[in-house]
Design a protein around this motif. Structure first.
Motif, PDB file in Angstrom:
ATOM      1  N   ALA A 153       6.780 -62.544   0.013  1.00 46.57           N
ATOM      2  CA  ALA A 153       7.015 -62.370   1.087  1.00 46.57           C
ATOM      3  C   ALA A 153       7.906 -64.112   2.248  1.00 46.57           C
ATOM      4  N   PHE A 155       8.502 -66.970   4.594  1.00 44.37           N
ATOM      5  CA  PHE A 155       7.084 -67.777   5.840  1.00 44.37           C
ATOM      6  C   PHE A 155       8.677 -68.722   6.235  1.00 44.37           C
ATOM      7  N   LYS A 156       8.709 -68.631   7.748  1.00 49.66           N
ATOM      8  CA  LYS A 156       9.266 -69.358   8.810  1.00 49.66           C
ATOM      9  C   LYS A 156       8.918 -70.251   9.979  1.00 49.66           C
ATOM     10  N   ALA A 159       8.802 -68.448  13.314  1.00 52.49           N
ATOM     11  CA  ALA A 159       8.249 -67.050  13.312  1.00 52.49           C
ATOM     12  C   ALA A 159       7.023 -67.224  12.770  1.00 52.49           C
ATOM     13  N   THR A 160       6.484 -66.502  13.362  1.00 50.64           N
ATOM     14  CA  THR A 160       4.718 -65.920  13.607  1.00 50.64           C
ATOM     15  C   THR A 160       4.623 -64.580  11.903  1.00 50.64           C
ATOM     16  N   ASP A 161       4.157 -65.155  10.562  1.00 50.10           N
ATOM     17  CA  ASP A 161       4.388 -64.652   9.329  1.00 50.10           C
ATOM     18  C   ASP A 161       3.165 -63.961   9.380  1.00 50.10           C
ATOM     19  N   PRO A 167       0.672 -61.152   4.698  1.00 49.63           N
ATOM     20  CA  PRO A 167       2.355 -62.042   5.563  1.00 49.63           C
ATOM     21  C   PRO A 167       3.514 -60.080   6.389  1.00 49.63           C
ATOM     22  N   SER A 168       3.943 -61.270   6.799  1.00 52.20           N
ATOM     23  CA  SER A 168       4.528 -59.606   7.685  1.00 52.20           C
ATOM     24  C   SER A 168       6.089 -59.184   6.889  1.00 52.20           C
ATOM     25  N   ASN A 169       6.270 -60.469   7.005  1.00 50.09           N
ATOM     26  CA  ASN A 169       7.618 -59.844   6.092  1.00 50.09           C
ATOM     27  C   ASN A 169       8.125 -59.632   4.927  1.00 50.09           C
ATOM     28  N   ILE A 204      14.901 -59.963   7.731  1.00 51.38           N
ATOM     29  CA  ILE A 204      14.795 -60.921   8.786  1.00 51.38           C
ATOM     30  C   ILE A 204      15.398 -61.785   7.437  1.00 51.38           C
ATOM     31  N   ASP A 210      13.353 -72.467   4.056  1.00 50.77           N
ATOM     32  CA  ASP A 210      12.181 -71.173   4.323  1.00 50.77           C
ATOM     33  C   ASP A 210      11.302 -71.135   3.553  1.00 50.77           C
TER      34      ASP A 210
END
Length: 242
Positions: A153, A155-156, A159-161, A167-169, A204, A210
Protein backbone atom coordinates in the motif's frame (compact mmCIF):
# COMPACT_ATOMS: atom_id res chain seq x y z
CA UNK A 1 44.40 -9.30 -19.10
CA UNK A 2 44.02 -7.05 -16.04
CA UNK A 3 45.63 -8.25 -12.86
CA UNK A 4 43.34 -9.94 -10.34
CA UNK A 5 45.61 -9.66 -7.34
CA UNK A 6 45.03 -7.11 -4.60
CA UNK A 7 47.16 -3.98 -4.94
CA UNK A 8 49.04 -3.25 -1.72
CA UNK A 9 52.17 -1.42 -2.92
CA UNK A 10 53.98 0.31 -5.77
CA UNK A 11 57.59 -0.28 -6.73
CA UNK A 12 59.61 2.91 -6.13
CA UNK A 13 62.12 3.91 -8.83
CA UNK A 14 65.34 5.71 -7.85
CA UNK A 15 67.55 8.06 -9.88
CA UNK A 16 70.62 6.53 -11.55
CA UNK A 17 69.28 3.03 -10.86
CA UNK A 18 68.25 0.55 -13.53
CA UNK A 19 64.55 -0.21 -13.63
CA UNK A 20 63.66 -3.86 -13.91
CA UNK A 21 61.01 -4.79 -16.46
CA UNK A 22 59.19 -6.75 -13.75
CA UNK A 23 59.00 -3.61 -11.59
CA UNK A 24 57.54 -1.55 -14.42
CA UNK A 25 55.02 -4.25 -15.27
CA UNK A 26 53.99 -4.50 -11.62
CA UNK A 27 53.30 -0.78 -11.44
CA UNK A 28 51.28 -0.86 -14.66
CA UNK A 29 49.29 -3.85 -13.38
CA UNK A 30 48.40 -1.86 -10.29
CA UNK A 31 46.26 0.37 -12.49
CA UNK A 32 44.64 -2.57 -14.28
CA UNK A 33 43.64 -4.73 -11.33
CA UNK A 34 41.97 -4.32 -7.95
CA UNK A 35 42.83 -0.84 -6.70
CA UNK A 36 42.74 -0.42 -2.93
CA UNK A 37 43.93 2.43 -0.67
CA UNK A 38 47.63 1.82 -0.04
CA UNK A 39 50.62 3.08 1.91
CA UNK A 40 53.52 2.64 -0.48
CA UNK A 41 56.09 3.15 2.27
CA UNK A 42 54.86 0.29 4.46
CA UNK A 43 53.44 -1.89 1.67
CA UNK A 44 50.30 -2.45 3.73
CA UNK A 45 46.75 -1.54 2.84
CA UNK A 46 44.89 1.12 4.81
CA UNK A 47 41.22 1.12 5.83
CA UNK A 48 38.92 4.15 5.78
CA UNK A 49 41.85 6.52 5.26
CA UNK A 50 42.14 7.63 1.61
CA UNK A 51 39.72 9.60 -0.56
CA UNK A 52 38.71 9.18 -4.20
CA UNK A 53 38.66 12.71 -5.58
CA UNK A 54 38.23 15.88 -3.53
CA UNK A 55 35.68 18.65 -2.97
CA UNK A 56 37.25 20.65 -5.81
CA UNK A 57 38.40 17.72 -7.98
CA UNK A 58 35.49 15.42 -8.87
CA UNK A 59 35.56 12.20 -10.83
CA UNK A 60 33.20 12.81 -13.75
CA UNK A 61 31.51 9.41 -14.02
CA UNK A 62 31.52 6.11 -12.17
CA UNK A 63 30.45 2.98 -14.05
CA UNK A 64 29.40 0.10 -11.79
CA UNK A 65 28.00 -3.35 -12.40
CA UNK A 66 25.86 -3.20 -9.25
CA UNK A 67 24.85 -0.75 -6.54
CA UNK A 68 27.79 0.46 -4.40
CA UNK A 69 28.25 -0.17 -0.69
CA UNK A 70 28.22 2.86 1.63
CA UNK A 71 29.32 2.27 5.23
CA UNK A 72 28.83 -1.46 4.72
CA UNK A 73 25.28 -1.18 3.30
CA UNK A 74 24.47 -1.56 -0.38
CA UNK A 75 22.57 1.29 -2.01
CA UNK A 76 19.33 0.20 -3.58
CA UNK A 77 18.63 -2.31 -0.80
CA UNK A 78 16.48 -1.77 2.29
CA UNK A 79 16.94 -4.39 5.01
CA UNK A 80 13.78 -5.26 6.97
CA UNK A 81 14.86 -6.42 10.43
CA UNK A 82 11.53 -6.56 12.27
CA UNK A 83 8.05 -7.70 11.26
CA UNK A 84 4.85 -6.76 13.07
CA UNK A 85 2.42 -9.49 14.09
CA UNK A 86 -0.69 -7.64 15.21
CA UNK A 87 0.84 -4.99 17.49
CA UNK A 88 3.79 -7.15 18.55
CA UNK A 89 7.24 -6.84 16.90
CA UNK A 90 8.35 -10.20 15.53
CA UNK A 91 12.05 -10.94 15.13
CA UNK A 92 13.14 -12.82 12.07
CA UNK A 93 13.91 -16.54 12.36
CA UNK A 94 13.04 -17.15 16.03
CA UNK A 95 9.48 -15.85 15.98
CA UNK A 96 8.53 -15.90 12.31
CA UNK A 97 7.14 -19.42 12.37
CA UNK A 98 3.66 -17.86 12.20
CA UNK A 99 3.84 -18.67 8.49
CA UNK A 100 2.53 -22.21 8.88
CA UNK A 101 -0.47 -24.20 7.70
CA UNK A 102 -3.07 -24.38 10.45
CA UNK A 103 -4.10 -27.84 11.68
CA UNK A 104 -1.98 -29.53 8.99
CA UNK A 105 -5.18 -31.11 7.79
CA UNK A 106 -5.32 -29.94 4.17
CA UNK A 107 -6.25 -26.69 2.51
CA UNK A 108 -9.79 -26.75 3.88
CA UNK A 109 -8.40 -26.42 7.42
CA UNK A 110 -5.66 -23.94 6.57
CA UNK A 111 -5.78 -20.27 7.53
CA UNK A 112 -3.85 -17.49 5.83
CA UNK A 113 -1.44 -15.81 8.26
CA UNK A 114 0.44 -12.58 7.86
CA UNK A 115 2.82 -10.05 9.33
CA UNK A 116 3.51 -6.49 8.27
CA UNK A 117 6.38 -4.11 7.71
CA UNK A 118 6.76 -0.66 6.22
CA UNK A 119 9.61 1.47 4.91
CA UNK A 120 10.29 4.94 3.58
CA UNK A 121 11.47 4.99 -0.03
CA UNK A 122 15.04 6.35 0.25
CA UNK A 123 16.48 9.33 -1.61
CA UNK A 124 18.62 7.17 -3.90
CA UNK A 125 15.55 5.51 -5.43
CA UNK A 126 15.31 6.11 -9.20
CA UNK A 127 11.78 6.94 -10.29
CA UNK A 128 10.44 4.30 -12.68
CA UNK A 129 12.36 1.36 -11.22
CA UNK A 130 10.38 -1.64 -10.03
CA UNK A 131 10.55 -2.32 -6.29
CA UNK A 132 10.40 -5.90 -5.07
CA UNK A 133 11.01 -7.86 -1.90
CA UNK A 134 13.50 -10.70 -1.49
CA UNK A 135 12.84 -13.47 1.03
CA UNK A 136 15.32 -15.96 2.42
CA UNK A 137 14.49 -18.79 4.80
CA UNK A 138 13.82 -22.49 5.09
CA UNK A 139 10.96 -24.93 5.55
CA UNK A 140 10.96 -27.91 7.90
CA UNK A 141 9.15 -30.10 5.35
CA UNK A 142 10.85 -30.22 1.97
CA UNK A 143 9.90 -31.10 -1.58
CA UNK A 144 6.60 -29.24 -2.03
CA UNK A 145 5.35 -25.73 -2.70
CA UNK A 146 4.19 -23.00 -0.38
CA UNK A 147 2.53 -19.77 -1.49
CA UNK A 148 3.54 -16.28 -0.41
CA UNK A 149 1.73 -13.02 -1.10
CA UNK A 150 2.54 -9.36 -0.60
CA UNK A 151 -0.02 -6.56 -0.51
CA UNK A 152 1.80 -3.23 -0.88
CA UNK A 153 0.00 0.00 0.00
CA UNK A 154 1.36 3.40 -1.04
CA UNK A 155 1.11 6.46 1.19
CA UNK A 156 2.20 9.90 -0.08
CA UNK A 157 2.38 13.23 1.71
CA UNK A 158 0.83 14.99 -1.27
CA UNK A 159 -2.22 12.75 -1.75
CA UNK A 160 -5.21 11.38 0.10
CA UNK A 161 -4.64 7.67 0.53
CA UNK A 162 -7.80 6.82 2.48
CA UNK A 163 -7.33 5.04 5.80
CA UNK A 164 -4.49 2.79 6.90
CA UNK A 165 -6.83 -0.20 7.00
CA UNK A 166 -8.38 0.60 3.60
CA UNK A 167 -5.71 2.36 1.50
CA UNK A 168 -6.52 3.65 -1.95
CA UNK A 169 -3.39 2.57 -3.81
CA UNK A 170 -2.57 -1.13 -3.47
CA UNK A 171 -0.66 -3.74 -5.46
CA UNK A 172 -0.88 -7.50 -4.77
CA UNK A 173 1.79 -10.01 -5.81
CA UNK A 174 1.81 -13.80 -5.33
CA UNK A 175 4.63 -16.32 -5.67
CA UNK A 176 4.65 -20.11 -5.40
CA UNK A 177 7.95 -21.19 -3.85
CA UNK A 178 9.29 -24.73 -4.12
CA UNK A 179 10.89 -25.88 -0.88
CA UNK A 180 14.16 -27.78 -1.12
CA UNK A 181 13.85 -31.56 -1.27
CA UNK A 182 15.91 -31.83 1.90
CA UNK A 183 14.18 -30.12 4.86
CA UNK A 184 16.07 -27.20 6.35
CA UNK A 185 17.85 -26.22 3.11
CA UNK A 186 17.71 -22.47 2.57
CA UNK A 187 15.90 -20.87 -0.35
CA UNK A 188 15.80 -17.34 -1.78
CA UNK A 189 12.80 -15.85 -3.58
CA UNK A 190 12.79 -12.52 -5.43
CA UNK A 191 9.47 -12.77 -7.30
CA UNK A 192 7.24 -10.70 -5.00
CA UNK A 193 6.63 -7.24 -6.45
CA UNK A 194 5.82 -4.11 -4.46
CA UNK A 195 5.34 -1.95 -7.58
CA UNK A 196 4.67 -2.70 -11.23
CA UNK A 197 7.45 -2.74 -13.83
CA UNK A 198 7.29 1.06 -14.18
CA UNK A 199 7.57 1.80 -10.46
CA UNK A 200 3.87 2.48 -9.88
CA UNK A 201 1.22 1.27 -7.44
CA UNK A 202 -2.31 1.59 -8.78
CA UNK A 203 -0.98 3.88 -11.56
CA UNK A 204 0.55 6.22 -8.94
CA UNK A 205 4.29 6.84 -9.37
CA UNK A 206 6.42 5.98 -6.34
CA UNK A 207 8.95 8.65 -5.37
CA UNK A 208 11.55 9.14 -2.65
CA UNK A 209 9.97 9.90 0.72
CA UNK A 210 6.84 7.84 0.08
CA UNK A 211 5.84 5.22 2.63
CA UNK A 212 5.08 1.68 1.45
CA UNK A 213 3.31 -0.56 3.95
CA UNK A 214 3.50 -4.28 3.16
CA UNK A 215 1.32 -7.13 4.34
CA UNK A 216 3.42 -10.31 3.97
CA UNK A 217 1.25 -13.42 3.85
CA UNK A 218 1.64 -17.19 3.85
CA UNK A 219 -1.37 -18.47 1.90
CA UNK A 220 -2.04 -22.13 2.68
CA UNK A 221 -5.57 -21.56 1.39
CA UNK A 222 -4.07 -21.41 -2.11
CA UNK A 223 -4.34 -24.62 -4.12
CA UNK A 224 -0.63 -24.58 -4.92
CA UNK A 225 0.35 -24.49 -1.22
CA UNK A 226 0.81 -28.12 -0.23
CA UNK A 227 3.68 -27.82 2.23
CA UNK A 228 2.62 -28.76 5.77
CA UNK A 229 5.78 -27.64 7.55
CA UNK A 230 6.81 -24.56 9.42
CA UNK A 231 8.35 -21.78 7.35
CA UNK A 232 11.11 -19.74 8.98
CA UNK A 233 12.23 -16.36 7.62
CA UNK A 234 15.87 -15.39 8.04
CA UNK A 235 16.11 -12.38 5.74
CA UNK A 236 13.68 -9.85 4.24
CA UNK A 237 15.21 -7.32 1.85
CA UNK A 238 13.56 -4.66 -0.31
CA UNK A 239 15.24 -4.23 -3.70
CA UNK A 240 14.77 -0.76 -5.22
CA UNK A 241 15.88 -1.81 -8.70
CA UNK A 242 14.55 -5.27 -9.60
Amino acid sequence: MPATTTVTSFVTMFARTKARASHVNTNFDNFRGHILPINSDTQTSSHNTHDLGATDHYWRRLYLGSAPFINGSQLGKVAITTLIDGSVPTDLLEDASWLTRAAFGGNSAAIDTSCRFQFIVPDEYTIGNRISVSLRGYVETGGSHFTMETVAALFKDSATDASLTSPSNVLTSTSNILAATTPGIFFTNTSLRLTDSTGKINSITVTAGDVIAVDLKRKPTATADTNTGYFFLTNVMVDLNN
